[in-house]
Design an enzyme around this catalytic site. Structure first.
Site, PDB file in Angstrom:
ATOM      1  N   GLY A  12       0.833  -1.208   0.000  1.00 50.96           N
ATOM      2  CA  GLY A  12       0.000   0.000   0.000  1.00 50.96           C
ATOM      3  C   GLY A  12       0.856   1.242   0.000  1.00 50.96           C
ATOM      4  O   GLY A  12       1.334   1.676   1.044  1.00 50.96           O
ATOM      5  N   LEU A  13       1.055   1.783  -1.190  1.00 51.16           N
ATOM      6  CA  LEU A  13       1.970   2.925  -1.302  1.00 51.16           C
ATOM      7  C   LEU A  13       1.255   4.256  -1.484  1.00 51.16           C
ATOM      8  O   LEU A  13       1.703   5.122  -2.226  1.00 51.16           O
ATOM      9  CB  LEU A  13       2.969   2.687  -2.440  1.00 51.16           C
ATOM     10  CG  LEU A  13       3.903   1.494  -2.227  1.00 51.16           C
ATOM     11  CD1 LEU A  13       4.889   1.352  -3.387  1.00 51.16           C
ATOM     12  CD2 LEU A  13       4.661   1.609  -0.915  1.00 51.16           C
ATOM     13  N   VAL A  15       0.149   7.768   0.628  1.00 50.70           N
ATOM     14  CA  VAL A  15       1.104   8.585   1.387  1.00 50.70           C
ATOM     15  C   VAL A  15       1.418   7.996   2.766  1.00 50.70           C
ATOM     16  O   VAL A  15       2.585   8.006   3.212  1.00 50.70           O
ATOM     17  CB  VAL A  15       0.629  10.062   1.446  1.00 50.70           C
ATOM     18  CG1 VAL A  15      -0.665  10.204   2.207  1.00 50.70           C
ATOM     19  CG2 VAL A  15       1.695  10.942   2.049  1.00 50.70           C
ATOM     20  N   ASN A 105      -7.625   1.629   8.630  1.00 47.58           N
ATOM     21  CA  ASN A 105      -8.678   2.020   9.562  1.00 47.58           C
ATOM     22  C   ASN A 105      -9.812   1.003   9.547  1.00 47.58           C
ATOM     23  O   ASN A 105     -10.966   1.340   9.285  1.00 47.58           O
ATOM     24  CB  ASN A 105      -9.207   3.398   9.170  1.00 47.58           C
ATOM     25  CG  ASN A 105      -8.911   4.409  10.249  1.00 47.58           C
ATOM     26  OD1 ASN A 105      -8.665   4.052  11.405  1.00 47.58           O
ATOM     27  ND2 ASN A 105      -8.944   5.669   9.879  1.00 47.58           N
ATOM     28  N   SER A 131      -2.080   6.377  14.099  1.00 49.57           N
ATOM     29  CA  SER A 131      -2.617   7.734  14.138  1.00 49.57           C
ATOM     30  C   SER A 131      -1.504   8.770  14.046  1.00 49.57           C
ATOM     31  O   SER A 131      -0.376   8.521  14.447  1.00 49.57           O
ATOM     32  CB  SER A 131      -3.402   7.950  15.421  1.00 49.57           C
ATOM     33  OG  SER A 131      -3.859   9.278  15.456  1.00 49.57           O
ATOM     34  N   GLY A 132      -1.867   9.914  13.532  1.00 50.32           N
ATOM     35  CA  GLY A 132      -0.890  10.999  13.444  1.00 50.32           C
ATOM     36  C   GLY A 132      -0.805  11.550  12.028  1.00 50.32           C
ATOM     37  O   GLY A 132      -0.013  12.447  11.759  1.00 50.32           O
ATOM     38  N   LYS A 185      -8.300   2.459  18.606  1.00 57.55           N
ATOM     39  CA  LYS A 185      -8.102   3.504  17.586  1.00 57.55           C
ATOM     40  C   LYS A 185      -9.434   4.192  17.268  1.00 57.55           C
ATOM     41  O   LYS A 185      -9.505   5.401  17.095  1.00 57.55           O
ATOM     42  CB  LYS A 185      -7.497   2.879  16.318  1.00 57.55           C
ATOM     43  CG  LYS A 185      -7.452   3.798  15.097  1.00 57.55           C
ATOM     44  CD  LYS A 185      -6.559   5.011  15.356  1.00 57.55           C
ATOM     45  CE  LYS A 185      -6.237   5.880  14.169  1.00 57.55           C
ATOM     46  NZ  LYS A 185      -7.165   6.174  13.173  1.00 57.55           N
ATOM     47  N   HIS A 188     -10.204   6.517  20.008  1.00 59.70           N
ATOM     48  CA  HIS A 188      -9.317   7.674  19.812  1.00 59.70           C
ATOM     49  C   HIS A 188      -9.942   8.657  18.819  1.00 59.70           C
ATOM     50  O   HIS A 188     -10.000   9.858  19.059  1.00 59.70           O
ATOM     51  CB  HIS A 188      -7.949   7.189  19.308  1.00 59.70           C
ATOM     52  CG  HIS A 188      -7.120   8.258  18.669  1.00 59.70           C
ATOM     53  ND1 HIS A 188      -7.348   8.701  17.382  1.00 59.70           N
ATOM     54  CD2 HIS A 188      -6.092   8.994  19.146  1.00 59.70           C
ATOM     55  CE1 HIS A 188      -6.488   9.666  17.104  1.00 59.70           C
ATOM     56  NE2 HIS A 188      -5.712   9.851  18.146  1.00 59.70           N
ATOM     57  N   ASN A 189     -10.420   8.141  17.715  1.00 62.79           N
ATOM     58  CA  ASN A 189     -11.002   9.028  16.708  1.00 62.79           C
ATOM     59  C   ASN A 189     -12.286   9.690  17.217  1.00 62.79           C
ATOM     60  O   ASN A 189     -12.538  10.854  16.926  1.00 62.79           O
ATOM     61  CB  ASN A 189     -11.305   8.254  15.418  1.00 62.79           C
ATOM     62  CG  ASN A 189     -10.045   7.970  14.630  1.00 62.79           C
ATOM     63  OD1 ASN A 189      -8.964   7.886  15.194  1.00 62.79           O
ATOM     64  ND2 ASN A 189     -10.176   7.810  13.328  1.00 62.79           N
ATOM     65  N   GLU A 192     -11.329  12.408  19.402  1.00 66.78           N
ATOM     66  CA  GLU A 192     -10.858  13.513  18.533  1.00 66.78           C
ATOM     67  C   GLU A 192     -12.064  14.353  18.069  1.00 66.78           C
ATOM     68  O   GLU A 192     -12.008  15.585  18.092  1.00 66.78           O
ATOM     69  CB  GLU A 192     -10.132  12.884  17.345  1.00 66.78           C
ATOM     70  CG  GLU A 192      -9.527  13.830  16.367  1.00 66.78           C
ATOM     71  CD  GLU A 192      -8.873  13.047  15.207  1.00 66.78           C
ATOM     72  OE1 GLU A 192      -8.114  12.100  15.459  1.00 66.78           O
ATOM     73  OE2 GLU A 192      -9.178  13.381  14.048  1.00 66.78           O
ATOM     74  N   LYS A 262     -15.661  11.063   8.103  1.00 68.37           N
ATOM     75  CA  LYS A 262     -15.350   9.813   7.409  1.00 68.37           C
ATOM     76  C   LYS A 262     -15.937   8.594   8.115  1.00 68.37           C
ATOM     77  O   LYS A 262     -15.919   7.501   7.576  1.00 68.37           O
ATOM     78  CB  LYS A 262     -13.830   9.657   7.256  1.00 68.37           C
ATOM     79  CG  LYS A 262     -13.275  10.625   6.215  1.00 68.37           C
ATOM     80  CD  LYS A 262     -12.081  10.084   5.450  1.00 68.37           C
ATOM     81  CE  LYS A 262     -10.873   9.920   6.305  1.00 68.37           C
ATOM     82  NZ  LYS A 262      -9.601   9.898   5.619  1.00 68.37           N
ATOM     83  N   HIS A 453     -44.142  -3.922  32.480  1.00 64.48           N
ATOM     84  CA  HIS A 453     -42.738  -4.319  32.325  1.00 64.48           C
ATOM     85  C   HIS A 453     -42.040  -4.594  33.651  1.00 64.48           C
ATOM     86  O   HIS A 453     -40.857  -4.918  33.659  1.00 64.48           O
ATOM     87  CB  HIS A 453     -41.974  -3.244  31.547  1.00 64.48           C
ATOM     88  CG  HIS A 453     -42.408  -3.150  30.110  1.00 64.48           C
ATOM     89  ND1 HIS A 453     -42.538  -4.253  29.305  1.00 64.48           N
ATOM     90  CD2 HIS A 453     -42.762  -2.076  29.355  1.00 64.48           C
ATOM     91  CE1 HIS A 453     -42.938  -3.859  28.107  1.00 64.48           C
ATOM     92  NE2 HIS A 453     -43.089  -2.546  28.109  1.00 64.48           N
ATOM     93  N   TYR A 481     -37.861  -6.902  31.975  1.00 63.15           N
ATOM     94  CA  TYR A 481     -36.758  -6.194  31.324  1.00 63.15           C
ATOM     95  C   TYR A 481     -35.858  -5.681  32.404  1.00 63.15           C
ATOM     96  O   TYR A 481     -36.272  -4.868  33.211  1.00 63.15           O
ATOM     97  CB  TYR A 481     -37.282  -5.026  30.494  1.00 63.15           C
ATOM     98  CG  TYR A 481     -38.053  -5.441  29.272  1.00 63.15           C
ATOM     99  CD1 TYR A 481     -37.434  -5.502  28.036  1.00 63.15           C
ATOM    100  CD2 TYR A 481     -39.400  -5.786  29.376  1.00 63.15           C
ATOM    101  CE1 TYR A 481     -38.140  -5.886  26.914  1.00 63.15           C
ATOM    102  CE2 TYR A 481     -40.104  -6.177  28.263  1.00 63.15           C
ATOM    103  CZ  TYR A 481     -39.484  -6.222  27.034  1.00 63.15           C
ATOM    104  OH  TYR A 481     -40.172  -6.588  25.935  1.00 63.15           O
TER     105      TYR A 481
HETATM  106  P1  2AM Z   1      -3.697   1.421  -5.645  1.00 64.74           P
HETATM  107  O1  2AM Z   1      -2.545   2.362  -5.638  1.00 64.74           O
HETATM  108  O2  2AM Z   1      -3.483   0.271  -6.548  1.00 64.74           O
HETATM  109  O3  2AM Z   1      -5.024   2.102  -5.862  1.00 64.74           O
HETATM  110  C1  2AM Z   1      -4.807   3.453  -0.498  1.00 64.74           C
HETATM  111  O4  2AM Z   1      -5.887   3.640  -1.339  1.00 64.74           O
HETATM  112  C2  2AM Z   1      -4.057   2.185  -0.873  1.00 64.74           C
HETATM  113  O5  2AM Z   1      -4.974   1.076  -0.883  1.00 64.74           O
HETATM  114  C3  2AM Z   1      -3.404   2.202  -2.235  1.00 64.74           C
HETATM  115  O6  2AM Z   1      -2.168   1.589  -2.096  1.00 64.74           O
HETATM  116  C4  2AM Z   1      -4.355   1.426  -3.101  1.00 64.74           C
HETATM  117  O7  2AM Z   1      -3.763   0.771  -4.180  1.00 64.74           O
HETATM  118  C5  2AM Z   1      -4.853   0.394  -2.115  1.00 64.74           C
HETATM  119  N1  2AM Z   1      -6.154  -0.153  -2.495  1.00 64.74           N
HETATM  120  C6  2AM Z   1      -7.341   0.475  -2.489  1.00 64.74           C
HETATM  121  N2  2AM Z   1      -8.333  -0.358  -2.863  1.00 64.74           N
HETATM  122  C7  2AM Z   1      -7.747  -1.544  -3.124  1.00 64.74           C
HETATM  123  C8  2AM Z   1      -8.239  -2.812  -3.527  1.00 64.74           C
HETATM  124  N3  2AM Z   1      -9.557  -3.030  -3.729  1.00 64.74           N
HETATM  125  N4  2AM Z   1      -7.342  -3.813  -3.664  1.00 64.74           N
HETATM  126  C9  2AM Z   1      -6.034  -3.606  -3.444  1.00 64.74           C
HETATM  127  N5  2AM Z   1      -5.509  -2.423  -3.051  1.00 64.74           N
HETATM  128  C10 2AM Z   1      -6.352  -1.411  -2.884  1.00 64.74           C
END
Ligand code: 2AM
Length: 483
Positions: A12-13, A15, A105, A131-132, A185, A188-189, A192, A262, A453, A481
């Site tokens: 998962g690349l 950010v 998440n 988190s962060g 987590k 935590h949210n 927040e 979200k 009741h 109850y």
């Molecule tokens: P991607 O770059 O191929 O879209 C955040 O969205 C990360 O989750 C990304 O690395 C994304 O890959 C991956 N991702 C989102 N949906 C996905 C899915 N259904 N299967 C595999 N990777 C997924």
């Protein structure tokens, strides 16, 4: 690509994933990077990861082959089916004792299910809260790992090395079994959401009751940030309030007042309802966002529905201080409620949660980081069985000291017609929680009157009885109850 050399593989690349890899690399770990869209692997290697020890994999087999045993594979992908898909694709390449970590998440129930089904296959699964934000991932997040405890000795070093540090201690420790990490987590949210809503109510009062300019408000938040309220969210609020747009106007006042979300705050509120824990402040904070987003309806209503015409007549400096105290007391209630929810969930799921440890995990690295969490850690350290944060001597005294100001703020807001749902619900909770007697006796009578009741007498708890209130209804009770 070297076989069996990397310390961990990360899938998962986006950010967060990239930053976590760079953080691991900074701490001397060798990481193999992989992504569904393979081009992103090469792009990462030639840009962000250039000149580092990070390696890339172009298939899951290549990724797994590159890892030392037991293999550690961490995913930072979209929560939901993507996680299950990757698990299914990884399994053919993994051996008993290998570890899969989900740092997304995910909902804690999904993590519970995955931990169990993978344990049956001999794979150790971990669901970790991270988190962060981007900055945290890069330079030290708060990490909340839970799942199969057998995995912890194998991931502890990586996790605690890359986590944020407070007073030299890592903001990461083992949270508990199966979904405990993702549950914590989620709370935590939720907290927040509560912290943000409280700050927004303080801002609303400063603006509408005290007519303060954004600059004046910024100075007030700066002052607060030097005391009990010292926290990341107060600090960024100070910065936001003083930010001027290119035209010299304060940007905050130009932003449309319709809040987005979200969903993790909503999940916390849903859990609170599911487990019957009165986490009212987070609930109000979620609803406050919902209400804000009814912006067109509000605009119409503002032309029709009247409120008081009064302006604040008291001492403005005093009132500003009172707002700070109301914020602090409400915040204590919010955290007390959050810890109540974790305690109840721990009881139900048999998680052995270390509450002081959780406070420490949140003390740095994450969005709710604050000096205040250090005090919570101390409270649970001095009494690990503390039933409620409000009963801790430090927090009890703090609320006692703030309460006159808190009451004045809630009363004044009501009189001025300025909504303070979080301040108000916190105070209502406090007054309910400290009540020896609540009007639920009448409520029980009503339930018995119309629905048979049953109720208990003060003198005979546990014995459920029914009264024929009208003389015309039957003497037969409905199913009992319990309260
Ligand atoms: P991607 O770059 O191929 O879209 C955040 O969205 C990360 O989750 C990304 O690395 C994304 O890959 C991956 N991702 C989102 N949906 C996905 C899915 N259904 N299967 C595999 N990777 C997924």
């Amino acid at each position: 690509m070297c076989i069996n050399r990397s310390d961990i593989g990360l899938i998962g690349l986006a950010v967060m994933g990239q930053n976590l890899i760079l953080n691991m690399n900074d701490h001397g770990f060798i990481v193999t990077a992989y992504n569904r869209t393979i081009e992103k692997v090469d792009e990462f290697l030639s840009k962000g990861a250039k000149g580092t020890n990070i390696v890339g994999a172009h298939s899951l087999k290549e990724l797994v082959d590159s890892l030392k045993k037991p293999r550690r594979v961490m995913m930072l992908v979209k929560a939901g089916s993507a996680v299950d898909d990757f698990i299914a694709q990884l399994l053919p390449y993994l051996e008993q004792g290998d570890i899969i970590i989900d740092g997304g998440n995910s909902e804690y129930q999904d993590t519970q299910r995955r931990t169990k089904s993978l344990a049956e296959k001999g794979i150790l699964f971990v669901g970790s809260g991270v988190s962060g934000g981007e900055e945290g991932a890069r330079y030290g997040p708060s990490l909340m790992p839970g799942g199969n405890p057998k995995a912890w000795p194998h991931i502890k070093s990586i996790f605690q090395n890359i986590a944020a540090k407070t007073d030299g201690e890592p903001c990461c420790d083992w949270v508990g079994e199966d979904g405990a990490g993702h549950f914590v987590k989620m709370v935590h949210n939720g907290i927040e959401y509560g912290d943000m809503q409280l700050i927004c109510e303080a801002y609303h009062l400063m603006k509408s009751a005290l007519n303060m300019s954004p600059k004046e408000m910024s100075l007030a938040f700066d002052e607060w940030n030097k005391g009990d309220l010292d926290s990341f969210l107060i600090e960024i609020t100070r910065n936001i309030l003083q930010y001027q747009d290119k035209d010299g106007e304060y940007l905050v006042e130009k932003i449309r007042d319709a809040a987005g979300q979200k969903g993790t705050g909503k999940w916390t509120a849903i859990s609170a309802l599911d487990y019957g824990v009165p986490v009212t402040l987070i609930g109000e904070s979620v609803f406050a966002r919902c209400l804000s987003s009814l912006i067109d309806e509000r605009l119409q209503a503002s032309k029709v529905l009247q409120g008081p015409k009064e302006t604040y007549k008291g001492d403005k400096k005093e009132f500003l201080k009172d707002i700070g105290q109301a914020l602090y007391a409400s915040k204590i209630v919010s955290y007390a409620q959050g810890f109540m929810l974790m305690r109840e969930a721990a009881k139900i799921h048999r998680w052995n949660l270390n509450y002081g440890g959780i406070a420490l995990m949140w003390r740095g690295g994450c969005i709710i980081r604050s000096a205040f969490l250090g005090k919570i850690k101390q409270a649970f350290e001095s009494d690990p069985n503390l039933k409620n944060l409000l009963l801790d001597p430090f927090f009890k005294d703090a609320v006692h000291k703030c309460q006159t100001a808190w009451r004045k703020v809630v009363a004044s807001s009501a009189m001025l017609g300025i909504p303070t749902p979080a301040f108000s619900t916190a105070l209502a909770f406090y007054d309910s929680y400290r009540s020896e007697r609540l009007p639920a006796n009448l409520l029980q009578a009503q339930r018995d009157y119309f629905g048979a009741h049953t109720y208990e007498l003060l003198t005979a708890p546990g014995k459920y009885i029914h009264t024929n209130w009208t003389g015309t209804g039957g003497d037969v009770s409905a199913s009992t109850y319990k309260a």
